[in-house]
Scaffold this motif. Structure first.
Motif, PDB file in Angstrom:
ATOM      1  N   CYS A   1      42.123  48.057  29.525  1.00 51.26           N
ATOM      2  CA  CYS A   1      43.400  47.759  30.175  1.00 51.26           C
ATOM      3  C   CYS A   1      43.255  46.348  30.743  1.00 51.26           C
ATOM      4  CB  CYS A   1      43.690  48.771  31.283  1.00 51.26           C
ATOM      5  SG  CYS A   1      42.398  48.877  32.536  1.00 51.26           S
ATOM      6  N   ILE A   2      44.330  45.805  31.267  1.00 46.43           N
ATOM      7  CA  ILE A   2      44.231  44.413  31.716  1.00 46.43           C
ATOM      8  C   ILE A   2      44.525  44.303  33.200  1.00 46.43           C
ATOM      9  CG2 ILE A   2      44.780  43.409  29.474  1.00 46.43           C
ATOM     10  CD1 ILE A   2      47.653  42.979  30.435  1.00 46.43           C
ATOM     11  N   VAL A   3      43.910  43.318  33.811  1.00 45.05           N
ATOM     12  CA  VAL A   3      44.161  42.981  35.207  1.00 45.05           C
ATOM     13  C   VAL A   3      44.981  41.689  35.192  1.00 45.05           C
ATOM     14  CG1 VAL A   3      43.074  42.338  37.397  1.00 45.05           C
ATOM     15  CG2 VAL A   3      41.977  44.018  35.906  1.00 45.05           C
ATOM     16  N   ALA A   4      46.066  41.710  35.974  1.00 40.26           N
ATOM     17  CA  ALA A   4      46.963  40.527  36.014  1.00 40.26           C
ATOM     18  C   ALA A   4      47.426  40.190  34.582  1.00 40.26           C
ATOM     19  CB  ALA A   4      46.264  39.360  36.685  1.00 40.26           C
ATOM     20  N   ASP A   5      47.254  38.897  34.136  1.00 39.44           N
ATOM     21  CA  ASP A   5      47.793  38.569  32.798  1.00 39.44           C
ATOM     22  C   ASP A   5      46.783  38.841  31.682  1.00 39.44           C
ATOM     23  OD1 ASP A   5      47.223  34.979  33.248  1.00 39.44           O
ATOM     24  OD2 ASP A   5      45.875  36.664  32.899  1.00 39.44           O
ATOM     25  N   GLY A   6      45.639  39.408  32.046  1.00 41.74           N
ATOM     26  CA  GLY A   6      44.708  39.795  30.985  1.00 41.74           C
ATOM     27  C   GLY A   6      43.946  38.642  30.377  1.00 41.74           C
ATOM     28  N   SER A   7      43.922  37.511  31.066  1.00 37.49           N
ATOM     29  CA  SER A   7      43.172  36.379  30.465  1.00 37.49           C
ATOM     30  C   SER A   7      41.678  36.663  30.504  1.00 37.49           C
ATOM     31  CB  SER A   7      43.484  35.069  31.205  1.00 37.49           C
ATOM     32  OG  SER A   7      43.417  35.304  32.576  1.00 37.49           O
ATOM     33  N   GLY A   8      41.257  37.632  31.334  1.00 39.60           N
ATOM     34  CA  GLY A   8      39.834  37.976  31.374  1.00 39.60           C
ATOM     35  C   GLY A   8      39.479  39.107  30.431  1.00 39.60           C
TER      36      GLY A   8
END
Lengths: 227, 459
Positions: free
Chosen positions: B90-97
């Protein structure tokens, strides 16, 4: 304990949950074994990680510097025969015996406590204002003959139950004392003859109090410790 | 106050094995788990590390459990820490990580390898820093819709992968006591403190002490039956805070044993009407705040049935309980409610103590399979067909070779339970000698003595 007074019962242990809260009593029958009642535990294979027994202190919630207090994690629970309502708790390490911590004797198999013997209950449970609830309280109760008790309970008494006579003053175990000992002095030694089990009302003055008759399960107790 | 371990997910007693290990991982180095985490976080190639608690050594690893030709293996000497970004789905914030291995778009198209420039040419070329590897979904340009990729379909240049935000990926039922998702920030965006750390905030919820509460890493959890999942924060000025987690809409029936006349386990499913404590004190209504103020407001605990003033167990205590109507006694257990029987129905019966029972029941009263009498595992038997040839110790059938007064029994296949009694009851009318009258004089040694002086003086 309702109608009791502060006292010393070096085999009575406090059983505490993960939050460190006392919730039931027990009796030390071997350095690494405590007897209590099934009613206090969620299941026969409950994961008791974080649960502990506390011994060697008269205080329900002793301060950090209590000199003789011992706190030992509970390693295992073993349930007794079906109708016994007993459990044995194996401690993670043996208790150190001293003037504050002692073993209580087990009765001979199927031994019957003579009627009228004055026995003692002990616990950190509810006192209903009759004594200081922050320390261990004890109270004396006379054993009632099986037949007499059976008559008083209109034939509902089980073989596995032991009775004490109701006292006018209202003396008896209550919430938080369950699992604790009914100890009787026999041949100059204190013997675990009964285990305190929940009743619908504390310290009744009109009905005998019921305890689990330990002498009926002594063979199981020895077998568990041996195995 | 943030620990470098916050970027890692811990697997206890686990080792990552790469076959063949190429390139071979660097040699182990000395250091605490936090020191190793700091080194691994700084190193681009490092994605995980083994930490040997005993020797305080760690080994940095360039792979995770999702890497090809890698497998997890039990190893009590190591704890495995893996970078969360490589594990989370899943992603945190915009998923750039995001560094997961999803490689299809939200419409199901396969992603084009970042290395490739056909069918779509582009300028996002892989580098050790930007994580553009294989054909995994990534977000190199911080697109607010989250990770995306070029597609193998010549007509569709690129498309979002539709990876859910972590707060939506795993929903919660009731008050989220069983939430096991990977949200590790509070609703104000503050990062959570790891449960296995006592800084910046000391707390009682040690993961070892509460093995059933899922207190992993620094994820939001609800170990104390609060209204919803929460965590201790890495902000020294703010001890704890709720997390924002989607409530499940799909009606998932909670697998609770609803009972009324008795209670099972801890009684969380008890829905009976006992409303007096064992010492005769009435319970306080759950929707009242006097004489005791509390946070168990019925509408905030819809699954706990906090009706009227009935004994209930909304917080996983030992048994149903209630606030009491007596100002001097805040709560009391309702242990006087009968426990539901939790044993198998008897399949056969036995006479006397069952020493002559020859039936074929091979299960204990809890339904555990009996260990064969001739076997040596999981329990080495003290009683066996060799020691008791006359006891008919056949197969794994329940028997009573030692004339146990509680009936036939067996060694069990459960390593934690050496022996137990069986799902067999005394035949009705079978005469068990009633309790003996007083036996002859009894002797006791090394027990039952106490210092009576203490009795009088107390302490």
């Amino acid at each position: 304990i309702v109608g009791g007074q502060p006292g010393n019962s070096p085999w009575t242990v406090s059983i505490r949950n993960r939050a460190g809260v006392h919730f039931c009593g027990g009796s030390l029958v071997k350095e690494q074994w405590v007897i209590s009642t099934r009613q206090c535990f969620s299941s026969c294979d409950a994961d008791l990680a974080g649960y502990e027994v506390q011994l060697g202190t008269l205080f329900k919630d002793p301060g950090p510097g209590d000199p003789d207090q011992q706190t030992i994690p509970i390693a295992r629970i073993v349930c007794g025969p079906s109708e016994s309502q007993l459990v044995m708790l194996k401690l993670a390490s043996p208790a150190a015996l001293n003037s504050r911590v002692a073993l209580i004797c087990l009765p001979p198999e199927r031994y019957v406590v003579p009627a009228g013997t004055v026995c003692e209950i002990a616990g950190w449970g509810e006192t209903r204002g009759t004594a200081d609830g922050s320390v261990l309280n004890v109270a004396q109760l006379p054993v009632l003959a099986h037949g007499e008790c059976n008559a008083a309970l209109r034939g509902r008494l089980k073989e596995s139950e032991l009775c004490t006579a109701p006292l006018r003053a209202g003396v008896g175990a209550c919430e938080g004392d369950y699992g604790g000992p009914l100890a009787c002095l026999t041949a100059d030694c204190w013997v675990l003859e009964g285990v305190i089990t929940p009743s619908r009302v504390c310290a009744r003055t009109d009905q005998p109090a019921l305890f689990i008759r330990v002498s009926l399960y002594v063979d199981w107790i020895h077998k568990v410790m041996k195995m | 106050h943030r620990s470098p371990l916050n970027d890692f997910q811990r697997l206890r007693a686990t080792q990552l094995l790469a076959v063949p290990a190429d390139p071979p991982p660097p040699p182990p180095e000395r250091g605490s788990a936090e020191q190793c985490a700091r080194r691994c976080a700084a190193g681009l190639a490092c994605r995980a590390f083994h930490h040997d608690r005993q020797s305080q050594q760690c080994q940095l690893l360039p792979w995770t459990q999702h890497s090809p030709h890698v497998q997890l293996q039990k190893n009590i000497h190591y704890d495995l820490y893996q970078k969360k970004d490589y594990l989370r789905d899943c992603i945190v914030a915009d998923g750039s990580g995001y560094r997961g291995t999803r490689a299809t778009t939200e419409k199901g198209l396969s992603c084009q390898h970042w290395q490739a420039t056909t069918p779509h040419d582009h300028r996002f070329l892989p580098s050790p820093r930007n994580g553009l590897e294989e054909n995994y979904c990534r977000n190199p340009d911080r697109d607010k819709r989250g990770p995306w990729c070029y597609t193998v379909d010549p007509d569709v240049r690129h498309q979002s992968c539709g990876i859910k935000k972590c707060e939506d990926a795993v929903c919660m039922t009731c008050n989220g006591e069983d939430y096991r998702g990977t949200v590790d920030r509070t609703e104000s965006g503050t990062e959570c403190q790891r449960w296995d750390l006592q800084h910046p905030h000391k707390h009682p919820y040690h993961p070892n002490k509460y093995p059933d509460k899922g207190l992993d890493d620094n994820y939001c959890r609800n170990p104390d039956s609060s209204e919803r999942p929460w965590c201790y924060t890495t902000d020294p000025g703010r001890e704890r805070e709720y997390c924002r987690i989607r409530r499940c809409t799909e009606k998932r029936p909670r697998p609770l044993n609803i009972t009324t006349g008795c209670f099972r386990g801890k009684g969380e499913g008890y829905r009976g009407r006992v409303n007096v404590t064992v010492s005769g004190i009435p319970c306080q209504r759950w929707d009242a705040q006097t004489p005791h103020r509390h946070h168990f407001v019925p509408e905030k605990y819809p699954c706990k049935d906090l009706q009227e003033n009935y004994c209930r167990n909304p917080d996983g205590s030992e048994a149903p309980w209630c606030f009491t109507a007596r100002p001097t006694l805040r709560v009391a257990f309702c242990f006087h409610i009968r426990r539901c029987p939790d044993e198998l129905g008897a399949q056969e019966c036995y006479h006397g103590h069952g020493e002559r029972y020859r039936g074929h029941v091979g299960k204990t009263r809890k339904g555990i399979t009996c260990q064969p009498w001739a076997a040596q595992a999981p329990h080495v038997p003290q009683i066996s067909p060799v020691t008791h040839p006359e006891a008919h110790l056949e197969e794994n059938y329940c028997r009573n070779p030692d004339n146990d007064s509680h009936g036939p029994w067996c060694y069990t296949m459960d390593p934690r339970t050496p022996f137990d009694y069986c799902a067999i009851k005394p035949c009705s009318g079978s005469v068990v000698p009633s309790i003996l009258e007083n036996t002859d004089a009894v002797e006791f040694e090394q027990c039952g003595r106490r210092d009576e002086r203490l009795q009088r003086k107390g302490r």
